[in-house]
Write an enzyme that holds these catalytic residues in place. Structure first.
Site, PDB file in Angstrom:
ATOM      1  N   HIS A 148       8.589 -32.347 -48.893  1.00  0.00           N
ATOM      2  CA  HIS A 148       8.290 -31.073 -48.007  1.00  0.00           C
ATOM      3  C   HIS A 148       9.471 -30.144 -48.475  1.00  0.00           C
ATOM      4  O   HIS A 148       9.152 -28.666 -48.270  1.00  0.00           O
ATOM      5  CB  HIS A 148       8.867 -31.283 -46.594  1.00  0.00           C
ATOM      6  CG  HIS A 148       7.814 -32.444 -45.582  1.00  0.00           C
ATOM      7  ND1 HIS A 148       8.134 -33.499 -45.311  1.00  0.00           N
ATOM      8  CD2 HIS A 148       6.486 -32.356 -45.754  1.00  0.00           C
ATOM      9  CE1 HIS A 148       7.234 -33.965 -44.987  1.00  0.00           C
ATOM     10  NE2 HIS A 148       6.201 -33.395 -44.965  1.00  0.00           N
ATOM     11  N   LYS A 183      -0.100 -38.958 -31.512  1.00  0.00           N
ATOM     12  CA  LYS A 183       0.619 -39.575 -32.445  1.00  0.00           C
ATOM     13  C   LYS A 183       1.635 -40.360 -31.665  1.00  0.00           C
ATOM     14  O   LYS A 183       2.264 -39.657 -30.916  1.00  0.00           O
ATOM     15  CB  LYS A 183       1.134 -38.633 -33.624  1.00  0.00           C
ATOM     16  CG  LYS A 183      -0.062 -38.182 -34.346  1.00  0.00           C
ATOM     17  CD  LYS A 183       0.255 -37.459 -35.749  1.00  0.00           C
ATOM     18  CE  LYS A 183      -0.748 -37.229 -36.763  1.00  0.00           C
ATOM     19  NZ  LYS A 183      -0.348 -36.562 -38.048  1.00  0.00           N
ATOM     20  N   ARG A 202      -0.785 -32.463 -52.546  1.00  0.00           N
ATOM     21  CA  ARG A 202      -0.260 -33.479 -53.543  1.00  0.00           C
ATOM     22  C   ARG A 202      -1.353 -33.950 -54.668  1.00  0.00           C
ATOM     23  O   ARG A 202      -0.763 -34.454 -55.522  1.00  0.00           O
ATOM     24  CB  ARG A 202       0.237 -34.766 -52.848  1.00  0.00           C
ATOM     25  CG  ARG A 202       1.787 -34.583 -51.944  1.00  0.00           C
ATOM     26  CD  ARG A 202       1.725 -35.569 -51.085  1.00  0.00           C
ATOM     27  NE  ARG A 202       0.909 -35.822 -50.195  1.00  0.00           N
ATOM     28  CZ  ARG A 202       0.950 -36.767 -49.195  1.00  0.00           C
ATOM     29  NH1 ARG A 202       1.973 -37.601 -49.082  1.00  0.00           N
ATOM     30  NH2 ARG A 202      -0.056 -36.736 -48.212  1.00  0.00           N
ATOM     31  N   SER A 247       5.592 -38.999 -45.660  1.00  0.00           N
ATOM     32  CA  SER A 247       6.532 -39.488 -44.500  1.00  0.00           C
ATOM     33  C   SER A 247       6.165 -40.938 -44.249  1.00  0.00           C
ATOM     34  O   SER A 247       7.102 -41.956 -43.935  1.00  0.00           O
ATOM     35  CB  SER A 247       6.351 -38.760 -43.205  1.00  0.00           C
ATOM     36  OG  SER A 247       6.989 -37.449 -43.629  1.00  0.00           O
TER      37      SER A 247
END
Length: 161
Positions: free
Chosen positions: A17, A41, A90, A128
């Site tokens: 990040h 979440k 990514r 993460s």
């Protein structure tokens, strides 16, 4: 003033990040790291800790601010005169998902533009979720997160047993 937002849950913020942020901090007058509170979440770290981690990790950037929000990203952007959304990419799977979100955001708020920034190959595999998983199983994550996050992960996981 050119404003951008780099949104995410940042649970926790990773060096990947920060790599993206390093690229965009010089492109805008102000970059907001927007930490999303998503009730659907269950993050490992509560919102206030994630905000603290990001503030600590971004203190060297004078034009970066940290804010939390809930609801639609486009509503936050509209309310704060932000016209640019930064998304790190990514791999091709990221691009596919991010493109869909960007197109939905633009259909709701036509003035908004999404910038896709490819991550450095050094961090192309870091997420993460993966960092938390490695830490949960006793692996070393120091090269993927700041010292503050590494210590918090160790503490949080030790308390969970």
């Amino acid at each position: 003033m050119r404003r951008a937002i780099y949104p995410g849950t940042f649970d926790p913020i990773t060096n990947g990040h920060l790599d993206i942020l390093r690229h965009v901090a010089g492109l805008f007058d102000e970059v907001t790291v927007g930490i999303l509170h998503n009730p659907s979440k269950s993050p490992l770290f509560p919102l206030d800790e994630r905000v603290r981690f990001v503030r600590d990790a971004t203190k060297q950037y004078p034009n970066v601010r940290v804010a939390s929000f809930s609801g639609l990203l486009v509503d936050y952007c509209r309310a704060n005169s932000i016209l640019y959304v930064v998304r790190g990419i990514r791999n091709p799977a990221d691009l596919q998902v991010e493109m869909q979100m960007a197109q939905m955001n633009e259909s709701i708020y036509p003035e908004i533009h999404t910038l896709f920034i490819p991550t450095s190959p050094t961090y192309s595999f870091v997420s993460s979720s993966l960092v938390k998983d490695v830490a949960m199983h006793g692996g070393s994550v120091g090269e993927f997160v700041t010292d503050v996050v590494r210590e918090a992960l160790a503490d949080r996981l030790a308390r969970r047993g």
